[in-house]
Design a protein around this motif. Sequence first.
Motif, PDB file in Angstrom:
ATOM      1  N   ASP A 182      -5.857   0.074  -4.509  1.00 44.78           N
ATOM      2  CA  ASP A 182      -5.480   1.484  -4.645  1.00 44.78           C
ATOM      3  C   ASP A 182      -6.270   2.363  -3.683  1.00 44.78           C
ATOM      4  N   ASN A 183      -7.560   2.061  -3.500  1.00 43.21           N
ATOM      5  CA  ASN A 183      -8.370   2.796  -2.516  1.00 43.21           C
ATOM      6  C   ASN A 183      -7.749   2.703  -1.129  1.00 43.21           C
ATOM      7  N   LEU A 184      -7.351   1.481  -0.759  1.00 43.30           N
ATOM      8  CA  LEU A 184      -6.740   1.266   0.555  1.00 43.30           C
ATOM      9  C   LEU A 184      -5.416   2.006   0.672  1.00 43.30           C
ATOM     10  N   ALA A 185      -4.649   2.032  -0.407  1.00 42.25           N
ATOM     11  CA  ALA A 185      -3.368   2.759  -0.395  1.00 42.25           C
ATOM     12  C   ALA A 185      -3.609   4.252  -0.219  1.00 42.25           C
ATOM     13  N   LEU A 230       0.811  -1.218   0.000  1.00 43.85           N
ATOM     14  CA  LEU A 230       0.000   0.000   0.000  1.00 43.85           C
ATOM     15  C   LEU A 230       0.846   1.270   0.000  1.00 43.85           C
ATOM     16  N   LEU A 231       1.990   1.227   0.667  1.00 44.95           N
ATOM     17  CA  LEU A 231       2.819   2.432   0.739  1.00 44.95           C
ATOM     18  C   LEU A 231       3.731   2.578  -0.469  1.00 44.95           C
ATOM     19  N   GLU A 232       3.889   1.516  -1.246  1.00 50.26           N
ATOM     20  CA  GLU A 232       4.671   1.598  -2.486  1.00 50.26           C
ATOM     21  C   GLU A 232       3.893   2.247  -3.618  1.00 50.26           C
ATOM     22  N   LYS A 233       2.582   2.206  -3.545  1.00 49.22           N
ATOM     23  CA  LYS A 233       1.755   2.717  -4.639  1.00 49.22           C
ATOM     24  C   LYS A 233       1.912   4.226  -4.788  1.00 49.22           C
ATOM     25  N   ASP A 234       2.041   4.665  -6.019  1.00 47.86           N
ATOM     26  CA  ASP A 234       2.209   6.082  -6.327  1.00 47.86           C
ATOM     27  C   ASP A 234       0.830   6.725  -6.461  1.00 47.86           C
ATOM     28  N   MET A 235       0.482   7.564  -5.513  1.00 43.51           N
ATOM     29  CA  MET A 235      -0.821   8.233  -5.527  1.00 43.51           C
ATOM     30  C   MET A 235      -0.758   9.639  -6.106  1.00 43.51           C
ATOM     31  N   THR A 236       0.391  10.049  -6.625  1.00 41.43           N
ATOM     32  CA  THR A 236       0.524  11.406  -7.159  1.00 41.43           C
ATOM     33  C   THR A 236      -0.162  11.529  -8.515  1.00 41.43           C
ATOM     34  N   LYS A 262     -12.559   5.119  -9.494  1.00 40.25           N
ATOM     35  CA  LYS A 262     -11.186   5.601  -9.667  1.00 40.25           C
ATOM     36  C   LYS A 262     -10.270   4.968  -8.622  1.00 40.25           C
ATOM     37  N   PRO A 263      -8.994   4.777  -8.945  1.00 41.05           N
ATOM     38  CA  PRO A 263      -8.051   4.282  -7.936  1.00 41.05           C
ATOM     39  C   PRO A 263      -8.005   5.184  -6.705  1.00 41.05           C
TER      40      PRO A 263
END
Length: 384
Positions: free
Chosen positions: A313-316, A164-170, A348-349
């Motif tokens: 992605d939602n959880l991240a 979850l913390l590796e996912k890029d949310m930018t 959406k993610p």
Amino acid sequence: MGAWIMIGLLAADIILQLSGLGGNVQWDWHEMGKRISYRMFQTAVDQANPAAAYHMRRTHKLIRSEYVPSPEDLEAVAEENSAALLEDMAGENSEAVRAAEAESKTNTAESETGTEYVETLAGVPTGEIYSEKALMDPDFLLEHFYTVDPTTSADSTLVNGGDLLEKDMTIDLQGEAPKILIYHTHSQEGYADSEAGNTSDTVVGVGERLKKVLEEKYHVAVYHDLSVYDMQDGKEDRNMAYSQAAVAVRNILEENPSIEVTIDLHRDGVPDHVHLATEINGKETAQIMFLNGMCRNSEGNENNFAQNPNLSDNLAFSLQLQLKAKAYFPELVRHIYLRAYRYNLHFKPRSLLVEVGAQNNTVAEAKNAMEPLADILYAVLSGK
């Protein structure tokens, strides 16, 4: 299973009544009929809302959750029904939207110009910072960051800090086209001092404040959907709120492909003695809570649930926002709530359901929470 148990209980009750426990008892068929009807009704209620049944068993009183959808809400909306449903919504929605837009313009004109915003994320975080080792431990994450509703389940396959913390949310936040959608499945939710009929005193007004901060402080274009999904024939009715919102959100996203973030803004419901507030930047501020729909029951079974391809992605997204809040505003956020259903978080993610305060908070407390919320949203979405 619940039905078989109920049948067994009724059979036992009938035997006891007939036997009179050793005495000669006249059986009141009318009274027994009423008892059977009541128990069948209560069983249906418990099966329709297992969370409510759980709370009743534990506390002997029912605490109504604001974010529990009706069974109708959980039905998938077929694509071919979208146009017809939107047409049905148009009449009642158009009047409500016009009123909300007029009120929004009036409030904007009357508000102070040149608002001074606090650069809260400019310095070194003074809140809670967690070690990488702790964040990689699923048990630690579940204990310190989540509340798992009894209707659902969560384990290391879903709540995995490494993933979850590796996912890029930018995202790219530049440009005039909207990047963020704010909407309200339950637009009628208000606060302790809300004035009846004043849209600005509801979660819609809180959403307008979030839009204002994001646009003025961070220059991020926001689409605020003022549509009403929880009213039917002039009365509050949530039976089809999530289904109606799903159709509208889908259409908004199709018409605005630049939108990469959806935020469904709500207000929670808590026991009357609970006051979800803290102080941030010298202001009394409502606490907020992120909610994720897990699309599975307490046994981990995904059958009979509408699925969400963007669940991870939602959880991240919610976890990264939670960590950012803990670093800068540790008292702002409650534990992330995990519940069984999807809640329209599949579009959406970066989809988010946010509970802003509860019925015991004031309108001012709820609106004061929007600047720190905007701060952490911008920080995660910009990567700064």
